[in-house]
Design an enzyme around this catalytic site. Structure first.
Site, PDB file in Angstrom:
ATOM      1  N   HIS A  64       4.347   5.653  11.895  1.00  0.00           N
ATOM      2  CA  HIS A  64       3.938   5.529  10.492  1.00  0.00           C
ATOM      3  C   HIS A  64       2.951   6.677  10.270  1.00  0.00           C
ATOM      4  O   HIS A  64       1.738   6.467  10.184  1.00  0.00           O
ATOM      5  CB  HIS A  64       3.289   4.151  10.281  1.00  0.00           C
ATOM      6  CG  HIS A  64       3.040   3.770   8.852  1.00  0.00           C
ATOM      7  ND1 HIS A  64       3.190   4.635   7.783  1.00  0.00           N
ATOM      8  CD2 HIS A  64       2.630   2.587   8.315  1.00  0.00           C
ATOM      9  CE1 HIS A  64       2.885   4.001   6.665  1.00  0.00           C
ATOM     10  NE2 HIS A  64       2.551   2.764   6.956  1.00  0.00           N
ATOM     11  N   LYS A 116      26.021  -4.529  -1.028  1.00  0.00           N
ATOM     12  CA  LYS A 116      27.481  -4.729  -1.063  1.00  0.00           C
ATOM     13  C   LYS A 116      28.126  -4.140   0.175  1.00  0.00           C
ATOM     14  O   LYS A 116      29.346  -4.041   0.278  1.00  0.00           O
ATOM     15  CB  LYS A 116      28.073  -4.033  -2.289  1.00  0.00           C
ATOM     16  CG  LYS A 116      27.599  -4.568  -3.622  1.00  0.00           C
ATOM     17  CD  LYS A 116      28.279  -3.758  -4.735  1.00  0.00           C
ATOM     18  CE  LYS A 116      27.579  -3.909  -6.056  1.00  0.00           C
ATOM     19  NZ  LYS A 116      27.944  -2.829  -6.984  1.00  0.00           N
ATOM     20  N   ARG A 124      11.159   3.756   4.347  1.00  0.00           N
ATOM     21  CA  ARG A 124      10.690   2.755   5.330  1.00  0.00           C
ATOM     22  C   ARG A 124      11.894   1.927   5.755  1.00  0.00           C
ATOM     23  O   ARG A 124      12.661   1.469   4.904  1.00  0.00           O
ATOM     24  CB  ARG A 124       9.608   1.857   4.721  1.00  0.00           C
ATOM     25  CG  ARG A 124       9.272   0.672   5.635  1.00  0.00           C
ATOM     26  CD  ARG A 124       8.078  -0.104   5.173  1.00  0.00           C
ATOM     27  NE  ARG A 124       6.833   0.634   5.356  1.00  0.00           N
ATOM     28  CZ  ARG A 124       5.622   0.132   5.154  1.00  0.00           C
ATOM     29  NH1 ARG A 124       5.495  -1.128   4.763  1.00  0.00           N
ATOM     30  NH2 ARG A 124       4.550   0.870   5.329  1.00  0.00           N
ATOM     31  N   ARG A 137       0.808  -1.233   0.000  1.00  0.00           N
ATOM     32  CA  ARG A 137       0.000   0.000   0.000  1.00  0.00           C
ATOM     33  C   ARG A 137       0.836   1.276   0.000  1.00  0.00           C
ATOM     34  O   ARG A 137       0.646   2.172  -0.834  1.00  0.00           O
ATOM     35  CB  ARG A 137      -0.918   0.030   1.247  1.00  0.00           C
ATOM     36  CG  ARG A 137      -2.144  -0.814   1.120  1.00  0.00           C
ATOM     37  CD  ARG A 137      -2.509  -1.429   2.464  1.00  0.00           C
ATOM     38  NE  ARG A 137      -1.617  -2.534   2.695  1.00  0.00           N
ATOM     39  CZ  ARG A 137      -1.902  -3.790   2.421  1.00  0.00           C
ATOM     40  NH1 ARG A 137      -3.107  -4.094   2.025  1.00  0.00           N
ATOM     41  NH2 ARG A 137      -1.027  -4.755   2.583  1.00  0.00           N
ATOM     42  N   THR A 138       1.758   1.387   0.948  1.00  0.00           N
ATOM     43  CA  THR A 138       2.469   2.663   1.145  1.00  0.00           C
ATOM     44  C   THR A 138       3.360   2.987  -0.055  1.00  0.00           C
ATOM     45  O   THR A 138       3.331   4.105  -0.574  1.00  0.00           O
ATOM     46  CB  THR A 138       3.305   2.601   2.442  1.00  0.00           C
ATOM     47  OG1 THR A 138       2.490   2.048   3.479  1.00  0.00           O
ATOM     48  CG2 THR A 138       3.788   3.969   2.853  1.00  0.00           C
TER      49      THR A 138
END
Ligand code: CP
Length: 302
Positions: free
Chosen positions: A134, A84, A106, A56-57
């Site tokens: 959030h 890496k 996120r 969703r986000t």
């Protein structure tokens, strides 16, 4: 709100939140009427940097940026130089050299968006940091409540489930408190420490004590991926004690608003009947997520 970072709900005043809602309502109406291409951000670049999974986000930020005319880039962490061993700091400095205007981040670590922001000139919007916050989810949740109930003031909202691991719960608590709603948290002791009372909310272990009286039920996902210990004996028992099953659904107010931030564990925190009934606004939340993120990008970049 121009050039503002949004890490926490505390970064937004009541007036900012109302402005986000007004702007989101305008964009939602335009999109529903078929206007899906705007030019407001046509010279801007938005970069999605998701270190944790998202449907969703991430998609709604991408759509929001594209609908406003911005260039939107999704960095694939799995194929990036982070794999890496490049640090978050050097990743930030590298991306900054490419003149990105807004970063959507996120990360599993609380505070990662703030750390990242120290090394870039663009704005940073937190798309979920660990179990901390959030904020854009709380904005879209509250916007959905306002659409259905008219106001947040004195609204009785129950947030039910895995509060301990939930950044959605924390952001919802802060936003709803700021806007004058009455919040009750419900969950087992192991997932709802008494310390949450310090947020100025009610705390109970008994879902049946609130089910008949609340205006909004926000059912939270049990976050298996953040649980190293055993917080309850079995999912079946959790579901019986804390799930919104058909028996509980029958007891809710006729005009109750049922919400879930997604993704849902059907049959655990929410039964199939509740997830599909005419009092649920779960897909409305998804639609509002695009409008809220359009509003945030517009207000912070335009
Ligand atoms: N509600 C939410 O953050 O969903 P995603 O994990 O799919 O983005």
């Amino acid at each position: 709100m121009k050039n503002r970072n949004i890490f926490r709900i505390s970064d937004l005043s009541k007036e900012d939140i109302e402005e986000v809602f007004r702007t989101a309502a305008r964009f939602k109406k335009e999109v529903r009427e078929g206007n899906r291409k705007f030019q407001e951000l046509k010279e801007k670049t938005v970069l999605n940097l998701f270190f944790e999974n998202s449907t969703r986000t991430r998609t709604s930020f991408e759509l929001a940026g594209k609908r406003l005319g911005a260039d939107v880039i999704n960095i694939s962490i799995a194929t990036s130089s982070l794999k890496k061993g490049e640090s978050l700091m050097d990743t930030a400095k590298t991306l900054d050299a490419m003149h990105v205007d807004t970063y959507i981040i996120r990360h599993s670590a609380a505070g990662a968006p703030q750390l990242f922001s120290k090394y870039v000139r663009g704005n940073v919007i937190n798309a979920g940091d660990g179990a901390c916050e959030h904020p854009t989810q709380a904005l879209l949740d509250a916007f959905t409540m306002v659409e259905q109930k008219g106001t947040l003031k004195d609204l009785n909202v129950a947030i039910i489930g895995d509060i301990l691991h939930s950044r959605v719960a924390r952001s919802n608590i802060h936003l709803l408190n700021k806007m004058g709603a009455n919040v009750t948290l419900v969950g087992p002791n192991t997932l709802l420490p008494k310390s949450f009372e310090s947020f100025g909310v009610k705390v109970t272990n008994n879902i049946d004590s609130v089910i008949e009286s609340v205006d909004v039920l926000n059912m939270l996902r049990v976050q298996m991926e953040r649980q190293n210990d055993s917080f309850f004996p079995t999912l079946k028992e959790y579901s019986e004690l804390y799930g919104l099953n058909s028996k509980r659904l029958e007891k809710t107010k006729k005009d109750v608003v049922i919400m879930h931030p997604g993704p849902m564990n059907r049959g655990v925190e929410i039964g199939f009947e509740a997830a599909d009934c005419n009092r649920q606004f779960i897909l409305e939340q998804v639609e509002n997520g695009v409008a809220i993120r359009m509003a945030l990008l517009y207000l912070t970049l335009n």
